[in-house]
Design a protein around this motif. Structure first.
Motif, PDB file in Angstrom:
ATOM      1  N   VAL A   5       0.829  -1.206   0.000  1.00 62.00           N
ATOM      2  CA  VAL A   5       0.000   0.000   0.000  1.00 62.00           C
ATOM      3  C   VAL A   5       0.864   1.256   0.000  1.00 62.00           C
ATOM      4  CG1 VAL A   5      -1.731   1.307   1.295  1.00 62.00           C
ATOM      5  CG2 VAL A   5      -1.925  -1.178   1.106  1.00 62.00           C
ATOM      6  N   HIS A   6       1.925   1.236   0.798  1.00 61.88           N
ATOM      7  CA  HIS A   6       2.824   2.394   0.840  1.00 61.88           C
ATOM      8  C   HIS A   6       3.430   2.650  -0.534  1.00 61.88           C
ATOM      9  CE1 HIS A   6       6.126   5.059   1.889  1.00 61.88           C
ATOM     10  NE2 HIS A   6       6.956   4.191   1.332  1.00 61.88           N
ATOM     11  N   GLN A   8       2.318   1.785  -3.473  1.00 63.65           N
ATOM     12  CA  GLN A   8       1.303   2.243  -4.425  1.00 63.65           C
ATOM     13  C   GLN A   8       0.971   3.715  -4.200  1.00 63.65           C
ATOM     14  OE1 GLN A   8      -1.932  -0.474  -3.846  1.00 63.65           O
ATOM     15  NE2 GLN A   8      -0.859  -2.209  -4.737  1.00 63.65           N
ATOM     16  N   ALA A   9       0.854   4.106  -2.933  1.00 64.20           N
ATOM     17  CA  ALA A   9       0.562   5.513  -2.624  1.00 64.20           C
ATOM     18  C   ALA A   9       1.717   6.410  -3.056  1.00 64.20           C
ATOM     19  CB  ALA A   9       0.310   5.673  -1.122  1.00 64.20           C
ATOM     20  N   TYR A  12       1.671   6.794  -6.836  1.00 64.02           N
ATOM     21  CA  TYR A  12       0.556   7.663  -7.255  1.00 64.02           C
ATOM     22  C   TYR A  12       0.939   9.137  -7.077  1.00 64.02           C
ATOM     23  CZ  TYR A  12      -4.122   9.749  -7.373  1.00 64.02           C
ATOM     24  OH  TYR A  12      -5.214  10.538  -7.681  1.00 64.02           O
ATOM     25  N   GLU A  31      -3.213  15.806   4.330  1.00 62.97           N
ATOM     26  CA  GLU A  31      -3.190  14.346   4.456  1.00 62.97           C
ATOM     27  C   GLU A  31      -4.583  13.710   4.461  1.00 62.97           C
ATOM     28  OE1 GLU A  31      -0.851  13.469   7.873  1.00 62.97           O
ATOM     29  OE2 GLU A  31       1.043  14.091   6.934  1.00 62.97           O
ATOM     30  N   GLY A  35      -5.643  10.970   1.763  1.00 64.69           N
ATOM     31  CA  GLY A  35      -6.037   9.636   2.226  1.00 64.69           C
ATOM     32  C   GLY A  35      -7.357   9.197   1.619  1.00 64.69           C
ATOM     33  N   LEU A  38      -6.833   8.420  -2.160  1.00 63.60           N
ATOM     34  CA  LEU A  38      -6.117   7.169  -2.422  1.00 63.60           C
ATOM     35  C   LEU A  38      -6.782   5.967  -1.763  1.00 63.60           C
ATOM     36  CD1 LEU A  38      -3.929   9.382  -3.092  1.00 63.60           C
ATOM     37  CD2 LEU A  38      -2.241   7.735  -2.311  1.00 63.60           C
ATOM     38  N   VAL A  40      -6.543   5.287   1.500  1.00 63.83           N
ATOM     39  CA  VAL A  40      -5.590   4.741   2.469  1.00 63.83           C
ATOM     40  C   VAL A  40      -5.638   5.588   3.732  1.00 63.83           C
ATOM     41  CG1 VAL A  40      -4.068   3.837   0.662  1.00 63.83           C
ATOM     42  CG2 VAL A  40      -3.690   6.150   1.568  1.00 63.83           C
ATOM     43  N   VAL A  44      -0.347   6.017   6.073  1.00 66.53           N
ATOM     44  CA  VAL A  44       0.243   5.638   4.785  1.00 66.53           C
ATOM     45  C   VAL A  44       0.625   6.886   4.000  1.00 66.53           C
ATOM     46  CG1 VAL A  44      -0.234   4.558   2.541  1.00 66.53           C
ATOM     47  CG2 VAL A  44      -0.929   3.415   4.651  1.00 66.53           C
ATOM     48  N   VAL A  45      -0.258   7.870   3.982  1.00 69.79           N
ATOM     49  CA  VAL A  45       0.034   9.126   3.273  1.00 69.79           C
ATOM     50  C   VAL A  45       1.255   9.797   3.886  1.00 69.79           C
ATOM     51  CG1 VAL A  45      -0.813  11.449   2.767  1.00 69.79           C
ATOM     52  CG2 VAL A  45      -2.358   9.492   2.580  1.00 69.79           C
ATOM     53  N   ALA A  48       4.370   8.091   2.800  1.00 76.32           N
ATOM     54  CA  ALA A  48       4.645   8.368   1.386  1.00 76.32           C
ATOM     55  C   ALA A  48       5.244   9.758   1.225  1.00 76.32           C
ATOM     56  CB  ALA A  48       3.365   8.229   0.561  1.00 76.32           C
TER      57      ALA A  48
END
Length: 247
Positions: A5-6, A8-9, A12, A31, A35, A38, A40, A44-45, A48
């Motif tokens: 997930v990290h 992919q974020a 992106y 954020e 979030g 995405l 997430v 995670v944001v 990233a």
């Protein structure tokens, strides 16, 4: 491999910045909004964004949020940044910078390699060349062997700083090689030029090796110019290397 997930974020947001969706000097959304966009968590944001800071794409600070930095401050030796640029579209300026960098670094490294290469170094370059030859004659992954050829040549100079630059240059070099292979008979025509570089290193002839690799680099520039002029789609580096068909 599928990214987590990290990853992919990060991809992106990286592509969004490099493509100009978030222009230099502007603030990225906060954020919570990122979030939601995405799908997430804020954690995670946040992670990233930390990665983007480390790659030189953004800066963060109290009351100013996350701001996109100008391209001159991005880490162009980071493979992720190069991949994002290929996804956003390879520009003439990017390809020009690549060729100029190669012309400065690689001939000097190969010249030194002709003086310092060990038998083990030469065997590694020979192995990469053999892989290129097999791909030309029987089909297969030419680009990866071509990349290994140049990486091993630079490592054969046994200069720690140039070797580290070789690691960073890998994604940049692959860009050039992917474009060259889109030209009809490009790999087949470049094979004897690679052989000349290798033979010069084996013969311990630094000036000859330097001249030979300059011929290769200038030929790659001509290939890139021709592909750009043809308006054919340029390669994306997030895809597997292009495979040659059997002759």
């Amino acid at each position: 491999m599928t990214k987590n997930v990290h990853g992919q974020a990060l991809d992106y947001l990286g592509v969004a910045i490099v493509s100009g969706r978030y222009p230099p000097g502007t603030a990225m959304p906060p954020e919570p909004l990122l979030g939601e966009e995405l799908g997430v968590s804020r954690t995670v944001v946040r992670e990233a964004v930390k990665s983007l800071v480390a790659k030189g794409l953004v800066s963060t600070g109290p009351k100013v949020g996350t701001r996109v930095l100008p391209p001159q401050q991005w880490n162009w030796f980071d493979p992720d940044v190069i991949v994002w640029q290929s996804q956003a579209g390879l520009t003439r300026e990017f390809l020009r910078d690549l060729q100029e960098l190669r012309r400065v670094v690689e001939p000097a490294a190969v010249r030194i390699a002709a003086q310092r290469a060990t038998l083990e170094d030469i065997a590694g370059v020979e192995d990469a060349y053999a892989g290129m030859k097999r791909a030309v004659e029987h089909g297969g992954d030419y680009v990866s062997h071509d990349l290994h050829f140049h990486q091993r040549l630079i490592r054969a100079c046994h200069n720690r700083m140039l070797v580290q630059m070789s690691n960073a240059l890998s994604a940049l070099l692959r860009t050039s090689f992917e474009i060259s292979t889109t030209r009809k008979d490009g790999p087949r025509n470049s094979l004897p030029l690679h052989r000349e570089v290798l033979d010069a290193v084996i013969a311990r002839e630094p000036e000859r090796a330097e001249r030979a690799v300059l011929v290769l680099i200038d030929g790659a520039r001509e290939d890139i110019d021709a592909v750009l002029a043809s308006r054919r789609p340029l390669p994306r580096l997030d895809s597997p290397a292009r495979r040659l068909r059997a002759a």
